[in-house]
Design an enzyme around this catalytic site. Sequence first.
Site, short mmCIF file in Angstrom:
data_model
loop_
_atom_site.label_atom_id
_atom_site.label_comp_id
_atom_site.label_asym_id
_atom_site.label_seq_id
_atom_site.Cartn_x
_atom_site.Cartn_y
_atom_site.Cartn_z
N ALA A 65 0.86 -1.18 0.00
CA ALA A 65 0.00 0.00 0.00
C ALA A 65 0.90 1.23 0.00
O ALA A 65 2.05 1.17 0.46
CB ALA A 65 -0.89 -0.02 1.23
N GLY A 109 0.65 -5.05 1.00
CA GLY A 109 -0.57 -5.14 0.20
C GLY A 109 -0.34 -5.79 -1.16
O GLY A 109 -1.26 -6.37 -1.73
N GLU A 112 -0.61 -9.37 -0.50
CA GLU A 112 -2.02 -9.66 -0.20
C GLU A 112 -2.86 -9.67 -1.47
O GLU A 112 -3.74 -10.50 -1.65
CB GLU A 112 -2.55 -8.63 0.80
C1 HXC Z 1 5.09 4.38 -1.20
C2 HXC Z 1 7.00 3.42 -2.04
C3 HXC Z 1 6.61 2.17 -1.49
C4 HXC Z 1 5.37 2.09 -0.79
C5 HXC Z 1 8.49 1.93 -2.49
N1 HXC Z 1 8.16 3.21 -2.65
N2 HXC Z 1 7.57 1.27 -1.80
N3 HXC Z 1 6.24 4.50 -1.89
N4 HXC Z 1 4.65 3.24 -0.67
N5 HXC Z 1 4.90 0.96 -0.29
C6 HXC Z 1 8.92 4.25 -3.34
C7 HXC Z 1 10.13 4.71 -2.57
O1 HXC Z 1 9.78 5.66 -1.60
C8 HXC Z 1 10.98 5.28 -3.67
O2 HXC Z 1 10.48 6.57 -4.00
C9 HXC Z 1 10.69 4.37 -4.85
O3 HXC Z 1 9.45 3.74 -4.56
C10 HXC Z 1 11.73 3.31 -5.05
O4 HXC Z 1 11.91 2.64 -3.82
P1 HXC Z 1 13.36 2.43 -3.13
O5 HXC Z 1 13.11 2.18 -1.70
O6 HXC Z 1 14.29 3.55 -3.49
O7 HXC Z 1 13.85 1.11 -3.88
P2 HXC Z 1 14.79 -0.04 -3.31
O8 HXC Z 1 15.94 0.54 -2.56
O9 HXC Z 1 15.06 -0.93 -4.47
O10 HXC Z 1 13.92 -0.84 -2.22
C11 HXC Z 1 12.76 -1.54 -2.64
C12 HXC Z 1 11.88 -1.91 -1.41
C13 HXC Z 1 11.59 -0.66 -0.57
C14 HXC Z 1 12.65 -2.95 -0.55
C15 HXC Z 1 10.62 -2.58 -1.95
O11 HXC Z 1 11.07 0.33 -1.45
C16 HXC Z 1 10.59 -0.86 0.52
O12 HXC Z 1 10.93 -1.40 1.56
N6 HXC Z 1 9.35 -0.39 0.29
C17 HXC Z 1 8.30 -0.44 1.30
C18 HXC Z 1 7.75 -1.82 1.44
C19 HXC Z 1 6.65 -1.89 2.49
O13 HXC Z 1 6.89 -1.56 3.67
N7 HXC Z 1 5.47 -2.30 2.10
C20 HXC Z 1 4.34 -2.44 3.00
C21 HXC Z 1 3.53 -1.18 2.98
S1 HXC Z 1 2.22 -1.21 4.12
P3 HXC Z 1 11.50 7.82 -4.21
O14 HXC Z 1 10.58 8.97 -4.41
O15 HXC Z 1 12.36 7.90 -3.00
O16 HXC Z 1 12.26 7.44 -5.45
C22 HXC Z 1 1.03 -2.16 3.40
C23 HXC Z 1 -0.21 -2.35 4.21
C24 HXC Z 1 -1.28 -3.04 3.44
O17 HXC Z 1 1.17 -2.64 2.32
C25 HXC Z 1 -2.59 -2.89 4.13
C26 HXC Z 1 -3.76 -3.15 3.20
C27 HXC Z 1 -4.92 -2.27 3.49
#
Ligand code: HXC
Length: 258
Positions: A65, A109, A112
Amino acid sequence: MAFDNLITEKRDGIGVITLNRPKVLNALNSALMRELGEALTAFEGDDDVAVMVITGSEKAFAAGADISEMQSKGFADVYKEDFITSEWEQILRCRKPVIAAVSGYALGGGCELAMMCDFILAADSAKFGQPEIKIGAIPGSGGTQRLTRFVGKSKAMEMCLTGRMMDADEAERSGLVSRVVPADQLLDEAMKTAGQIAGLSRMAVSMCKESVNRSYETTLSEGVLFERRVFHSVFATEDQKEGMAAFVEKRAPQWRNR
Ligand code: HXC
């Protein structure tokens, strides 16, 4: 269909939906999920589409998400809008098969979303995880429930409590994905598999999907009874007559989807 966050395409009875927010690794914001719901509804109602495929980019199916959209929301906001789950559940309402073709990250998400599809084909580059715990949250769209059913409690618990990612091989070994293929062949394989299903009786496919899904919702004896009733119903369809006649007459069946 024109969308801001998706690309849709219709080919040989298959509706393909490509998540398309590449700059943020297909982070799932409300706009994307609203569009995904609309695209699924349109394909579900389109007689030219028998099967749907949801995919992302090479680097990410979806990294979860959209955290920047979520971060400032309060309880009342997410409760009132039933954030974000209600839109996602459109996938579960589809009676046509929906295949997830996952390359790269399928996190939070994104994992999911893939698990809501009927099965997951994974590229060898795929990485699955529920990392919400690392940002002070927990999975919110079935991650704690579906992952546990797919891979068992111990592995699901470890993944949800630590945020550890699972690579494609581990995901296949654990039963999360049906098959792993080389990354550059993922979409071709997904289309081939979808094409095989699209060439079958739509009545039988839909009834079969309903029966497999029932196994997640009920006891074994109730599930077997449900299956037997659906199996009996198959004998009321023209496609059962045609399919069995074609086999006996050694010819290809002509499905009528009736
Ligand atoms: C918003 C995101 C994002 C996310 C990545 N980006 N994931 N933005 N929401 N979930 C953005 C980063 O901020 C970054 O933007 C760009 O995408 C590239 O990501 P990087 O981190 O620079 O890439 P990398 O170093 O290759 O790392 C990849 C990654 C990391 C390991 C996937 O991005 C990461 O950990 N993302 C978050 C994963 C996460 O926590 N997901 C769960 C979310 S909560 P910029 O602008 O800096 O270039 C969820 C709840 C669901 O999903 C509930 C359902 C209702």
